[in-house]
Design an enzyme around this catalytic site. Structure first.
Site, PDB file in Angstrom:
ATOM      1  N   SER A 112       0.854  -1.194   0.000  1.00 42.95           N
ATOM      2  CA  SER A 112       0.000   0.000   0.000  1.00 42.95           C
ATOM      3  C   SER A 112       0.882   1.232   0.000  1.00 42.95           C
ATOM      4  O   SER A 112       1.605   1.498   0.967  1.00 42.95           O
ATOM      5  CB  SER A 112      -0.884   0.020   1.246  1.00 42.95           C
ATOM      6  OG  SER A 112      -1.347   1.347   1.446  1.00 42.95           O
TER       7      SER A 112
ATOM      8  N   HIS B   8      -1.106  -1.404  -4.362  1.00 49.96           N
ATOM      9  CA  HIS B   8      -2.381  -1.080  -3.700  1.00 49.96           C
ATOM     10  C   HIS B   8      -2.455   0.436  -3.470  1.00 49.96           C
ATOM     11  O   HIS B   8      -1.588   1.023  -2.817  1.00 49.96           O
ATOM     12  CB  HIS B   8      -2.466  -1.834  -2.372  1.00 49.96           C
ATOM     13  CG  HIS B   8      -3.763  -1.680  -1.656  1.00 49.96           C
ATOM     14  ND1 HIS B   8      -4.876  -2.450  -1.931  1.00 49.96           N
ATOM     15  CD2 HIS B   8      -4.129  -0.847  -0.646  1.00 49.96           C
ATOM     16  CE1 HIS B   8      -5.866  -2.090  -1.124  1.00 49.96           C
ATOM     17  NE2 HIS B   8      -5.446  -1.120  -0.335  1.00 49.96           N
TER      18      HIS B   8
ATOM     19  N   ASP C 293      -4.676   3.516  -2.046  1.00 50.46           N
ATOM     20  CA  ASP C 293      -5.775   3.849  -1.136  1.00 50.46           C
ATOM     21  C   ASP C 293      -6.344   5.225  -1.448  1.00 50.46           C
ATOM     22  O   ASP C 293      -5.687   6.241  -1.222  1.00 50.46           O
ATOM     23  CB  ASP C 293      -5.266   3.815   0.307  1.00 50.46           C
ATOM     24  CG  ASP C 293      -5.032   2.392   0.784  1.00 50.46           C
ATOM     25  OD1 ASP C 293      -5.959   1.582   0.659  1.00 50.46           O
ATOM     26  OD2 ASP C 293      -3.921   2.099   1.266  1.00 50.46           O
TER      27      ASP C 293
ATOM     28  N   MET D 157      -8.997   7.975  -0.544  1.00 53.24           N
ATOM     29  CA  MET D 157      -9.874   8.392   0.564  1.00 53.24           C
ATOM     30  C   MET D 157     -10.412   9.787   0.289  1.00 53.24           C
ATOM     31  O   MET D 157      -9.666  10.664  -0.150  1.00 53.24           O
ATOM     32  CB  MET D 157      -9.087   8.411   1.870  1.00 53.24           C
ATOM     33  CG  MET D 157      -8.373   7.104   2.177  1.00 53.24           C
ATOM     34  SD  MET D 157      -7.639   7.163   3.815  1.00 53.24           S
ATOM     35  CE  MET D 157      -6.635   5.674   3.780  1.00 53.24           C
TER      36      MET D 157
ATOM     37  N   HIS E 178      -8.243   0.939  -4.101  1.00 51.67           N
ATOM     38  CA  HIS E 178      -9.168   0.694  -2.998  1.00 51.67           C
ATOM     39  C   HIS E 178      -9.892   2.007  -2.726  1.00 51.67           C
ATOM     40  O   HIS E 178      -9.329   2.924  -2.131  1.00 51.67           O
ATOM     41  CB  HIS E 178      -8.345   0.214  -1.780  1.00 51.67           C
ATOM     42  CG  HIS E 178      -9.116   0.073  -0.522  1.00 51.67           C
ATOM     43  ND1 HIS E 178      -8.510  -0.071   0.711  1.00 51.67           N
ATOM     44  CD2 HIS E 178     -10.453   0.037  -0.290  1.00 51.67           C
ATOM     45  CE1 HIS E 178      -9.435  -0.177   1.653  1.00 51.67           C
ATOM     46  NE2 HIS E 178     -10.624  -0.109   1.072  1.00 51.67           N
TER      47      HIS E 178
ATOM     48  N   MET F 165     -12.065   4.232  -0.846  1.00 54.53           N
ATOM     49  CA  MET F 165     -12.753   4.506   0.424  1.00 54.53           C
ATOM     50  C   MET F 165     -13.465   5.831   0.251  1.00 54.53           C
ATOM     51  O   MET F 165     -13.086   6.855   0.831  1.00 54.53           O
ATOM     52  CB  MET F 165     -11.730   4.545   1.566  1.00 54.53           C
ATOM     53  CG  MET F 165     -11.232   3.165   1.954  1.00 54.53           C
ATOM     54  SD  MET F 165      -9.680   3.225   2.881  1.00 54.53           S
ATOM     55  CE  MET F 165      -8.514   3.212   1.524  1.00 54.53           C
TER      56      MET F 165
ATOM     57  N   MET G 262     -11.315  -5.818   5.249  1.00 50.67           N
ATOM     58  CA  MET G 262     -10.520  -4.913   6.085  1.00 50.67           C
ATOM     59  C   MET G 262     -10.230  -5.574   7.426  1.00 50.67           C
ATOM     60  O   MET G 262     -11.138  -6.084   8.089  1.00 50.67           O
ATOM     61  CB  MET G 262     -11.269  -3.600   6.332  1.00 50.67           C
ATOM     62  CG  MET G 262     -11.520  -2.736   5.103  1.00 50.67           C
ATOM     63  SD  MET G 262     -10.048  -2.369   4.140  1.00 50.67           S
ATOM     64  CE  MET G 262      -9.037  -1.507   5.351  1.00 50.67           C
TER      65      MET G 262
ATOM     66  N   ASP H  78      -6.502  -6.439   4.261  1.00 55.55           N
ATOM     67  CA  ASP H  78      -5.891  -5.114   4.280  1.00 55.55           C
ATOM     68  C   ASP H  78      -5.938  -4.540   5.690  1.00 55.55           C
ATOM     69  O   ASP H  78      -7.015  -4.309   6.238  1.00 55.55           O
ATOM     70  CB  ASP H  78      -6.679  -4.221   3.295  1.00 55.55           C
ATOM     71  CG  ASP H  78      -6.084  -2.837   3.138  1.00 55.55           C
ATOM     72  OD1 ASP H  78      -5.006  -2.569   3.686  1.00 55.55           O
ATOM     73  OD2 ASP H  78      -6.724  -2.022   2.441  1.00 55.55           O
TER      74      ASP H  78
HETATM   75  C1  DX5 Z   1      -6.266   1.612   5.485  1.00 58.99           C
HETATM   76  C2  DX5 Z   1      -5.762   1.248   4.107  1.00 58.99           C
HETATM   77  C3  DX5 Z   1      -4.665   0.260   4.107  1.00 58.99           C
HETATM   78  C4  DX5 Z   1      -3.406   0.725   4.807  1.00 58.99           C
HETATM   79  C5  DX5 Z   1      -2.618  -0.482   5.194  1.00 58.99           C
HETATM   80  O1  DX5 Z   1      -7.419   2.348   5.359  1.00 58.99           O
HETATM   81  O2  DX5 Z   1      -6.812   0.689   3.338  1.00 58.99           O
HETATM   82  O3  DX5 Z   1      -4.369  -0.160   2.779  1.00 58.99           O
HETATM   83  O4  DX5 Z   1      -2.621   1.558   4.037  1.00 58.99           O
HETATM   84  O5  DX5 Z   1      -1.523  -0.056   5.934  1.00 58.99           O
HETATM   85  P1  DX5 Z   1      -0.835  -0.997   7.018  1.00 58.99           P
HETATM   86  O6  DX5 Z   1      -0.325  -2.194   6.276  1.00 58.99           O
HETATM   87  O7  DX5 Z   1       0.243  -0.127   7.570  1.00 58.99           O
HETATM   88  O8  DX5 Z   1      -1.890  -1.360   8.019  1.00 58.99           O
HETATM   89 ZN    ZN Z   2      -6.356  -0.308   1.371  1.00 63.04          ZN
END
Ligand code: DX5
Ligand code: ZN
Length: 215
Positions: free
Chosen positions: A7, A32, A34, A36, A65, A67, A136, A174
């Site tokens: 990620s 990956h 993220d 948001m 991903h 969010m 998650m 994740d």
């Molecule tokens: C959290 C993200 C994850 C996060 C994982 O909302 O979706 O992908 O970056 O990070 P680690 O591996 O540090 O928990």
């Molecule tokens: Zn993620």
């Protein structure tokens, strides 16, 4: 073999292109990303223009991903920016079936993602239309949180339901994944591991990725 999707939330944002290139060379299977929106989760990260700007740095699968509250509205932007997989949350405000259809029509693979409080059964009606499921193992929003081991039965339940119905799709986990927590997730049925802080916080990211792949 287990796939590893670092990620980039935990990488050095001032060197995004170089970081992506390095992640590719370390042997990552997928990247990956993220996304948001500060509404679905209490944090803001990248939008489609950033995804587009890093696309030329690797040929690896971009696992986006989302969010975000309204994935249906933005799916096309991420597809055009170069997403290969679009994971969106079952708890979002867009209609689920329409969003699955839209993502498929854009030529991307589609995954549904479950927050920790959402039960395994919520995804069952959609399983045969999905290319993957993302479970998650932390509350979405931030990297570096502690793995929630009470999610293990959910991973097993989804994995077993897929087996029972002969549905052969990746099950990605994740949040809080490391060499300490990943073996339990894999035993429960996870086949793709997202790892942010464990990879980018390591002295030897290539070794971490290799070890995770060999679980
Ligand atoms: C959290 C993200 C994850 C996060 C994982 O909302 O979706 O992908 O970056 O990070 P680690 O591996 O540090 O928990
Ligand atoms: Zn993620």
């Amino acid at each position: 073999m287990i796939k590893v999707a670092p990620s980039i939330l935990s990488c050095d944002f001032s060197q995004l292109g170089t970081e992506i290139k390095k992640t590719d060379l370390w042997g990552a299977d997928w990247i990956h990303i993220d996304i948001m929106d500060g509404h679905f989760v209490p944090n803001i990260t990248f939008g489609a223009p950033i995804v587009k700007s890093i696309r030329p740095f690797t040929d690896k699968t971009f696992d986006c991903h989302l969010m975000i509250s309204e994935p249906l509205k933005y799916a096309e932007d991420f597809a055009k920016a170069g997403a290969d997989i679009i994971n969106f949350h079952i708890e979002c405000q867009s209609p689920i079936e329409d969003t699955i259809d839209k993502i498929k029509s854009l030529g991307c693979k589609v995954g549904l993602t479950l927050k920790p409080k959402t039960p395994a059964e919520a995804v069952f009606p959609f399983l045969d239309r999905l290319d993957m499921v993302l479970i998650m193992t932390v509350e979405p929003g931030f990297g570096g949180q502690k793995f929630m081991s009470d999610m293990l039965p959910k991973i097993s339940a989804i994995s077993n339901e897929c087996k029972r119905r002969n549905i052969n799709i990746p099950i990605e986990v994740d949040g809080g994944i490391s060499m300490t927590t990943a073996p339990d997730a894999v035993n429960a049925g996870a086949t793709v591991l997202v790892a942010g802080s464990a990879v980018y916080g390591s002295e030897n990211p290539a070794e971490i990725i290799r070890n995770l792949q060999r679980i």
